[in-house]
Design an enzyme around this catalytic site. Structure first.
Site, PDB file in Angstrom:
ATOM      1  CE  LYS A 123     -11.437   9.116  20.100  1.00  0.00           C
ATOM      2  NZ  LYS A 123     -10.331   8.251  20.499  1.00  0.00           N
ATOM      3  CG  ASP A 167     -19.173  -6.637  10.824  1.00  0.00           C
ATOM      4  OD1 ASP A 167     -19.683  -5.534  11.123  1.00  0.00           O
ATOM      5  OD2 ASP A 167     -19.676  -7.730  11.185  1.00  0.00           O
ATOM      6  CE  LYS A 176      -7.701  -5.093  20.857  1.00  0.00           C
ATOM      7  NZ  LYS A 176      -8.740  -4.046  20.916  1.00  0.00           N
ATOM      8  CG  HIS A 194     -10.034  -9.335  16.705  1.00  0.00           C
ATOM      9  ND1 HIS A 194      -9.386  -8.791  17.791  1.00  0.00           N
ATOM     10  CD2 HIS A 194     -11.162  -8.581  16.565  1.00  0.00           C
ATOM     11  CE1 HIS A 194     -10.096  -7.781  18.275  1.00  0.00           C
ATOM     12  NE2 HIS A 194     -11.173  -7.635  17.540  1.00  0.00           N
TER      13      HIS A 194
HETATM   14  O1  LIG Z   1     -19.566  -0.824  11.951  1.00  0.00           O
HETATM   15  P1  LIG Z   1     -18.484   0.164  12.281  1.00  0.00           P
HETATM   16  O2  LIG Z   1     -18.778   1.546  11.819  1.00  0.00           O
HETATM   17  O3  LIG Z   1     -17.132  -0.317  11.862  1.00  0.00           O
HETATM   18  O4  LIG Z   1     -18.397   0.295  13.896  1.00  0.00           O
HETATM   19  P2  LIG Z   1     -19.094  -0.689  14.959  1.00  0.00           P
HETATM   20  O5  LIG Z   1     -18.655  -0.289  16.312  1.00  0.00           O
HETATM   21  O6  LIG Z   1     -20.567  -0.743  14.703  1.00  0.00           O
HETATM   22  O7  LIG Z   1     -18.404  -2.059  14.602  1.00  0.00           O
HETATM   23  P3  LIG Z   1     -19.055  -3.496  14.318  1.00  0.00           P
HETATM   24  O8  LIG Z   1     -20.365  -3.349  13.673  1.00  0.00           O
HETATM   25  O9  LIG Z   1     -17.999  -4.286  13.615  1.00  0.00           O
HETATM   26  O10 LIG Z   1     -19.255  -4.084  15.769  1.00  0.00           O
HETATM   27  C1  LIG Z   1     -18.122  -4.467  16.504  1.00  0.00           C
HETATM   28  C2  LIG Z   1     -18.473  -4.682  17.960  1.00  0.00           C
HETATM   29  O11 LIG Z   1     -17.515  -5.564  18.544  1.00  0.00           O
HETATM   30  C3  LIG Z   1     -16.726  -4.882  19.492  1.00  0.00           C
HETATM   31  N1  LIG Z   1     -15.315  -5.101  19.168  1.00  0.00           N
HETATM   32  C4  LIG Z   1     -14.756  -5.327  17.957  1.00  0.00           C
HETATM   33  N2  LIG Z   1     -13.422  -5.373  18.019  1.00  0.00           N
HETATM   34  C5  LIG Z   1     -13.118  -5.156  19.298  1.00  0.00           C
HETATM   35  C6  LIG Z   1     -11.900  -5.056  19.999  1.00  0.00           C
HETATM   36  O12 LIG Z   1     -10.741  -5.132  19.395  1.00  0.00           O
HETATM   37  N3  LIG Z   1     -11.952  -4.834  21.318  1.00  0.00           N
HETATM   38  C7  LIG Z   1     -13.139  -4.717  21.949  1.00  0.00           C
HETATM   39  N4  LIG Z   1     -14.332  -4.769  21.378  1.00  0.00           N
HETATM   40  C8  LIG Z   1     -14.327  -4.994  20.050  1.00  0.00           C
HETATM   41  C9  LIG Z   1     -17.012  -3.383  19.308  1.00  0.00           C
HETATM   42  O13 LIG Z   1     -16.912  -2.657  20.487  1.00  0.00           O
HETATM   43  C10 LIG Z   1     -18.422  -3.400  18.770  1.00  0.00           C
HETATM   44  O14 LIG Z   1     -19.336  -3.493  19.831  1.00  0.00           O
HETATM   45 MG   LIG Z   2     -21.286  -1.508  12.988  1.00  0.00          MG
END
Ligand SMILES: O=P(O)(O)OP(=O)(O)OP(=O)(O)OC[C@H]1O[C@@H](n2cnc3c(O)ncnc32)[C@H](O)[C@@H]1O
Ligand SMILES: [Mg+2]
Length: 196
Positions: A10, A70, A175, A180
């Site tokens: 989300k 990712d 942000k 990133h």
């Molecule tokens: O795979 P999808 O369905 O996209 O959803 P996910 O939450 O599993 O996403 P990832 O596998 O890419 O894992 C990303 C992790 O890194 C954290 N993360 C990524 N970008 C972030 C951000 O901008 N701010 C804070 N945490 C972030 C996020 O909360 C997740 O725990």
């Molecule tokens: Mg994921």
């Protein structure tokens, strides 16, 4: 332009919608319903490509523009943990709160009140069967507590370089300037300009 996001997160969906204000943005769940892609690759890029390609195949329309993300946070002083395991640091289906608690306890084990860290995002685009990838990074430090409610995931523990507050205490407009995800999406837009 109609863009389908191959993510169930989300926080990411909210950010992508804000970063793409002039596009029609859908989530894959709105189109094909619940579906889980197993993230078994050993890099952000590997998992981003897998998520985008698998969702593109499931949607089954050659003209669909599917975008995945990712991402994760890397802490060099903790042997680069959690990195690609950021979403499941505290176990499969762990909540943000549980992952943050695990990172806090790892920092405390090493008596680190704060230490260098960075976020990585790999965005994969699949269109007409071809796959394109771009990356973006945000540098700063993590602290051994959560401060603020803004953002998602590890944001309440992350202080970007040049600031003295966590992303939990900074508005999204800040942000957005150097995250990133913003940086990767800027490159992704250039790719879309070329391929569409
Ligand atoms: O795979 P999808 O369905 O996209 O959803 P996910 O939450 O599993 O996403 P990832 O596998 O890419 O894992 C990303 C992790 O890194 C954290 N993360 C990524 N970008 C972030 C951000 O901008 N701010 C804070 N945490 C972030 C996020 O909360 C997740 O725990
Ligand atoms: Mg994921």
């Amino acid at each position: 332009m109609k863009i389908i996001l191959a993510t169930g997160n989300k926080g990411k969906i909210d950010e992508f919608k804000k970063l793409l204000p002039n596009e029609e943005v859908f989530t894959f769940k709105e189109i094909i319903g619940d579906y889980e892609v197993e993230e078994d690759k050993d890099s952000f890029k590997g998992n981003a490509v897998k998520k985008a390609q698998e969702i593109y195949e499931k949607i089954g329309s050659k003209d669909a523009i599917v975008i995945s993300d990712d991402s994760g946070i890397t802490v060099p002083a903790l042997n680069n943990e959690p990195g690609i395991y950021s979403a499941r640091y505290a176990g499969t289906n762990a909540t943000d709160k549980e992952n943050n608690s695990k990172l806090i306890s790892k920092l405390k084990e090493k008596n680190l009140k704060e230490t260098e860290a960075y976020y990585t995002a790999c965005i994969a685009i699949v269109y007409k069967g071809y796959t394109y990838t771009v990356h973006g990074w945000m540098y700063g430090k993590v602290i051994d507590k959560e401060i603020g409610e803004n953002g998602f995931g590890y944001d309440p523990m992350f202080i970007p370089n040049g600031f003295d507050k966590t992303l939990g205490n900074l508005p999204y407009e800040v942000k957005k300037e150097f995250s990133h995800r913003s940086k990767a999406l800027k490159l992704a837009k250039k790719v879309l300009d070329i391929i569409l």
